[in-house]
Design an enzyme around this catalytic site. Sequence first.
Site, PDB file in Angstrom:
ATOM      1  N   ALA A 175     -15.067  18.898  33.756  1.00 50.53           N
ATOM      2  CA  ALA A 175     -14.176  19.349  32.391  1.00 50.53           C
ATOM      3  C   ALA A 175     -14.228  18.202  31.310  1.00 50.53           C
ATOM      4  CB  ALA A 175     -12.579  19.424  32.918  1.00 50.53           C
ATOM      5  N   ASP A 176     -14.096  18.804  30.167  1.00 50.27           N
ATOM      6  CA  ASP A 176     -14.161  17.784  28.806  1.00 50.27           C
ATOM      7  C   ASP A 176     -13.193  18.323  27.955  1.00 50.27           C
ATOM      8  OD1 ASP A 176     -15.954  15.426  27.907  1.00 50.27           O
ATOM      9  OD2 ASP A 176     -15.440  16.673  26.182  1.00 50.27           O
ATOM     10  N   THR A 177     -12.200  17.319  27.461  1.00 48.66           N
ATOM     11  CA  THR A 177     -11.029  17.744  26.505  1.00 48.66           C
ATOM     12  C   THR A 177     -11.634  17.138  25.397  1.00 48.66           C
ATOM     13  OG1 THR A 177      -9.692  18.012  28.485  1.00 48.66           O
ATOM     14  CG2 THR A 177      -8.724  17.702  26.348  1.00 48.66           C
TER      15      THR A 177
END
Length: 187
Positions: free
Chosen positions: A69-71
Amino acid sequence: MGKIILASSSPRRRDLLKKANYEFEIVPSPYVEDHTRTDFSYEFIESLAYNKAAAVVPLIKEDAIIIGADTVVVLDGRILGKPGTKENAINMLKYLSGKTHSVVTAIAVINTKLNQTKTTTVTSLVEFENLTEEQIRYYVEKYNPLDKAGSYGIQEMPAGYIKSFKGSMENIIGLDTEVLGELVKKF
């Protein structure tokens, strides 16, 4: 299905998965992100999430579901990443003050047994109050948000900082577990 691996050392993602009753292991991704890029695109953020998960695949010796995941925080088409320094954090919060920005999390799930990948993105909106210089400096000194996209963590913001938000609170924190569950079910 195999065991579930979180390809992240983020304490926020770990806590969200625990709260959602996932049984998982943490294997931090060795993937090195490109922090020089500031122009936002969904393809770019999804590639970051995928690359984080894919970098863990060779480290796992059995069938697994690997979650990457990457935010990012996005304002005016620009990615506001992790500030790294207090000065950068102060400047980012000044830039966000009084405005509405997007928080976008890309999620990539790799099923090593099926050799398949599913990706998606979740977008939420956050509107900041008009923050004073004193509020900004207090927040940066007290909460030290140097490892947080956009220089803040919504879950720790004192009253009077966030005017409103729309969408998933979990997404703003770093991983919408309901959307993740839907992705995993697709396998």
